[in-house]
Design an enzyme around this catalytic site. Sequence first.
Site, PDB file in Angstrom:
ATOM      1  N   GLY A   1       0.844  -1.196   0.000  1.00  0.00           N
ATOM      2  CA  GLY A   1       0.000   0.000   0.000  1.00  0.00           C
ATOM      3  C   GLY A   1       0.875   1.239   0.000  1.00  0.00           C
TER       4      GLY A   1
ATOM      5  N   ARG B   1      11.967  -2.236  20.989  1.00  0.00           N
ATOM      6  CA  ARG B   1      12.150  -3.684  20.974  1.00  0.00           C
ATOM      7  C   ARG B   1      11.782  -4.258  19.611  1.00  0.00           C
ATOM      8  NH1 ARG B   1       8.101  -7.770  23.758  1.00  0.00           N
ATOM      9  NH2 ARG B   1       9.184  -9.722  23.363  1.00  0.00           N
ATOM     10  N   ILE B   2      12.544  -5.212  19.176  1.00  0.00           N
ATOM     11  CA  ILE B   2      12.284  -5.876  17.901  1.00  0.00           C
ATOM     12  C   ILE B   2      11.597  -7.208  18.189  1.00  0.00           C
ATOM     13  CG2 ILE B   2      13.381  -6.900  15.863  1.00  0.00           C
ATOM     14  CD1 ILE B   2      13.284  -3.707  16.149  1.00  0.00           C
TER      15      ILE B   2
ATOM     16  N   GLY C   1       1.771  -6.585   4.012  1.00  0.00           N
ATOM     17  CA  GLY C   1       3.046  -7.148   3.601  1.00  0.00           C
ATOM     18  C   GLY C   1       4.133  -7.011   4.654  1.00  0.00           C
ATOM     19  N   THR C   2       3.766  -6.515   5.836  1.00  0.00           N
ATOM     20  CA  THR C   2       4.782  -6.201   6.834  1.00  0.00           C
ATOM     21  C   THR C   2       5.036  -7.329   7.831  1.00  0.00           C
ATOM     22  OG1 THR C   2       3.056  -5.157   8.137  1.00  0.00           O
ATOM     23  CG2 THR C   2       4.366  -3.721   6.728  1.00  0.00           C
TER      24      THR C   2
ATOM     25  N   GLU D   1       9.078   2.464   8.080  1.00  0.00           N
ATOM     26  CA  GLU D   1       9.337   3.696   7.348  1.00  0.00           C
ATOM     27  C   GLU D   1      10.662   4.334   7.745  1.00  0.00           C
ATOM     28  OE1 GLU D   1       5.108   5.496   6.272  1.00  0.00           O
ATOM     29  OE2 GLU D   1       5.327   5.023   8.379  1.00  0.00           O
TER      30      GLU D   1
ATOM     31  N   GLN E   1      11.638  -5.239   6.860  1.00  0.00           N
ATOM     32  CA  GLN E   1      11.081  -3.890   6.843  1.00  0.00           C
ATOM     33  C   GLN E   1      12.165  -2.844   6.620  1.00  0.00           C
ATOM     34  OE1 GLN E   1       7.707  -2.730   6.987  1.00  0.00           O
ATOM     35  NE2 GLN E   1       7.822  -4.790   6.165  1.00  0.00           N
TER      36      GLN E   1
ATOM     37  N   PRO F   1      13.133 -10.553  14.454  1.00  0.00           N
ATOM     38  CA  PRO F   1      14.301 -10.033  13.728  1.00  0.00           C
ATOM     39  C   PRO F   1      14.210 -10.233  12.217  1.00  0.00           C
ATOM     40  CG  PRO F   1      14.982 -11.378  15.605  1.00  0.00           C
ATOM     41  CD  PRO F   1      13.499 -11.529  15.491  1.00  0.00           C
TER      42      PRO F   1
ATOM     43  N   THR G   1      11.335 -10.438  10.145  1.00  0.00           N
ATOM     44  CA  THR G   1      10.408  -9.506   9.494  1.00  0.00           C
ATOM     45  C   THR G   1      10.891  -8.073   9.690  1.00  0.00           C
ATOM     46  OG1 THR G   1       8.982  -9.497  11.452  1.00  0.00           O
ATOM     47  CG2 THR G   1       8.392 -11.020   9.680  1.00  0.00           C
TER      48      THR G   1
HETATM   49 MO1  MOS Z   1       2.167   4.859   5.243  1.00  0.00          MO
HETATM   50  S1  MOS Z   1       2.646   6.467   4.076  1.00  0.00           S
HETATM   51  O1  MOS Z   1       2.171   5.564   6.719  1.00  0.00           O
HETATM   52  O2  MOS Z   1       0.812   4.147   4.658  1.00  0.00           O
END
Ligand code: MOS
Length: 720
Positions: free
Chosen positions: A227, A609-610, A455-456, A686, A619, A613, A615
Site C-alpha cells: 500500500g 524492541r524488535i 506485507g509487513t 518507514e 522492513q 528479527p 520480518t
Molecule cells: Mo504509510 S505512508 O504511513 O501508509
Amino acid sequence: MSGRTRADGPKKVTGAARYAADRAFDDVRYAALTTATIPAGRITGLDTSAAEAAPGVVAVLTHRNAPRLSPEISGPYPHGLRPLADDRVRYEGEPVAVVLADTLERAQEAAALVRVTYEREDAVVDTDAALPRAYRPADSFAPVDTSVGDLEAGLAAADVVLERRYGTASRHHSPMEPAATVARWDGEQMTLYDASQGVFNVQAVVASALELPKDKVRVVAEYTGGGFGAKGFIWPHELIAPMAAKALGGTVKLVLTRAQSFAAHGYQPATRQTVTLGARRDGTLTAIRHDAVNVTSTYAEHFEPAAEGTRGLYAAPAIVTTHKVAPVATILPTPMRAPAEGVGLFALESAMDELAYELGVDPIALRLRNHAERNPSTGQPFSSKKLRECYEEGARRFGWADRPMAPGVQRDGDDLVGQGMASVTMFTARFPASARVTIRADGSVLIEVGTQEIGTGVYTIMPQVAAEVLGCDPGQVRIALGDTLLPEAGMTAGSSTTASVGSAVRAAARALARKLASMAFAEGGAPAETATVEGGELVLREGPVRRISLRDLFGQSGVESVSADGSWAPDDGGYSIKTFGAVFAEVRVDADLRIPRVSRLTGVYSAGRIINPLTARGQMTGGMVWGIGQALLEQSVPEPALGRFVSKNLAGYLVPVNADVPDLDASFVDEFDEHAGPLGAKGIGELGATGVGAAIANAVFHATGIRVRDVPITPEDLLV
Ligand code: MOS
C-alpha cells in the site's frame, strides 16, 4: 523473540492468499473506467451510445445518470470529490464514465468507445511553475510552522551560515497489487472486498457516501499487496464500485490498470526545501531553519510535513520550520512510505554534509557535536534514544574510519568511489486498537483484530505476541484480520501496527490468561494470577506446578472455548517518542558514463524492541530500497502540455530492481521503550526509508565532488 519465518509465506507463494480481486462471484459485473484526458476544464460532449451497444455491456454510468452520492461525505476522504457528480475535470485521469459488462475485456473495450469532448482550461502541473501561488496549509498530523529560540540571534552568533535549496520529485507508490474493489449489494447489505490499509476507514466513508448505516457496510481485506500509503485513505474507485453495485444490484468488480493507478490514489508530492544552518567553527549549531513547499491539488489540500524531522533531531538553540503548499492540476497527493522525514531528511542531512565540508569536520563528529539529549523543539525528554550507539556501530560495520575526508580521491578501475552517511529519524505513530483472543479445548488460539496485512508481517508477529503472553507455541496461534466485523483497530499506516495492535493483542491475551487461571481456581486449587498454555494443557505455576487439561477444564464449565477482549490507547506520558538511526552509503560512479550505483548500504537503528528479527530486517531493507529509489531512480514528471504524468508504467517510472540493490546491512541496537507501549516496540518500516537519499547523495559528492541537491540524481547531473 524468535525470527519466526513468514506465516503467510506459503499461501503467498502458492497463490492461496486471497487478495480483493481474487474474489469470484457468479453474478459479477466487471467495471472499467473512462478517464479524463485534460488536466482541467469541463466536459462539453459525452457520447456513450457505442459503448452501450457494445457486446456484453450492462450499463454505462456518467455524471448524467450515475446515482447521487451524499453531498457531505465524512470520514477519511481528503480527496473529497464525489465521483461522476458533475461535468468538471480537476485532473487528468479523473473518472468520467464507468462501463459495466459481463467480462473484463468487454468492459475495457466499451470504456474505450465512450466519446468525450472537453473545454480545456489553463492548468499548471509543473512544480516550479506552481511555486508563486504557494500558500500556508491547515495543520494536519504535524503542525505547519514551529519556532523555538531566537533565529536571528542564532544566525548572528554563527561563524558560518549555510543556506541551500533542495528538491525532491513527485513519486508514485506503485504497489504490486493494483487497487481493486469488489462490491456486493444484496438489497440491504453492502460487502466490499477491498485492497485497503484501513477497512474501518473504507466502511466509514462508503457508508457516509451511500447514506447507509455503518453496520450495513462490511469491508474485508484479508491480504493487501502493498500500500505504502496509496491505500490508506479512500479514493474514487472505492466509491464507484459500491455505487454501481447498489444501482445494478449484485456484484461489481473494479480493478484499476497500472496506468490508471498513476492518477487514482495520490502520490508523494514534489517538494522544494530551503535549509539554513548557522554554526560555530567547531561545528556547534547556533540556528536551524527549514522551509518546505510541496505540491497539492487545486481542489483539496495535502500538506507534507517535510521539516518535521528537523524539529527534533539536533540540539540547536533556535529552530524555525515552515511549510507551504502549491496547487497543481493533478490528483491530490497523499502520504507515501516515510512521509515527512522521508522527504525532509534528504534536505537536512544533505545540508549537514555540506556544513561538515564547509567546516572541515567529520560528518559523524558534526552530528555528535549537536546530539540532542531532549527534543529541542518541545523540551520533552525522549522516551528512548540510542542514536550515539547507532553512529558508533554503523561506523564500525561500514568501516567509516577508513574513509578519506576529501571528495573525489578514490578510484577503483573505471569507478569513482565515495562514502556518505546521514542520521535517520521518524515520528512514532500509534493508534487505539482492540482485539479478541480465543482458546479452544484443543489448545488452538485465535486472535481476532480488524487490522490489515499489507506485507509487513502481521500474520507472523501477532501470534508471537499472543504466544509470549500465553506461554504457548506461536504455531498454535492463528489470526483473523482485515474485516470490519472484527474488533476495531487503526489503519495500517505510520509504521504503527506492532506497537498499537500488538499492545491490544497482548492485553487480550493477558485477560485470557487471567480468565483461564480463575476458571482453574473455581475448579478447586490454589489461586493463581495467571496461567500459561502448553499444547492442550493449562499450567499454573504459583505454588506447586499444576497441569490441567483444557478439555477437562472447559468440560466442567460446559464451554468449548474461552475468549477475552483487550484494548490499548496511546499515551505519550510527556515523552517525545521517536525512532533514530544512522545510515551509511557507498556509491560507485562510472568515471565516463557517470552512472551512479549504490555498492553498499549499512543502517543501524534505535527503534525500540524488535519482536521478530526476520520480518524487522525485511522492513528496514525494504525501506532502504525505497531510499535508493528516491536517490537515484524514482520520479513522476508532469508533462505541462498534456497535463499528465509522463510515464504511467513501470518501464518509464523506474523503481529499484535487484541489479540496483547491493547487499543491505540492517541491524538494531538493543532497546526496550517502556513509554511507547507495553511491548517496548516502536515503529520500524518507514524509518528505514529515511536518510538514505541524503546518505547516497553525500556519497555521490564524496565520489565525484559534485553536490546534487535535487533527487533523483541522474547521470546528466554528474556530467562534467
Ligand atoms: Mo504509510 S505512508 O504511513 O501508509
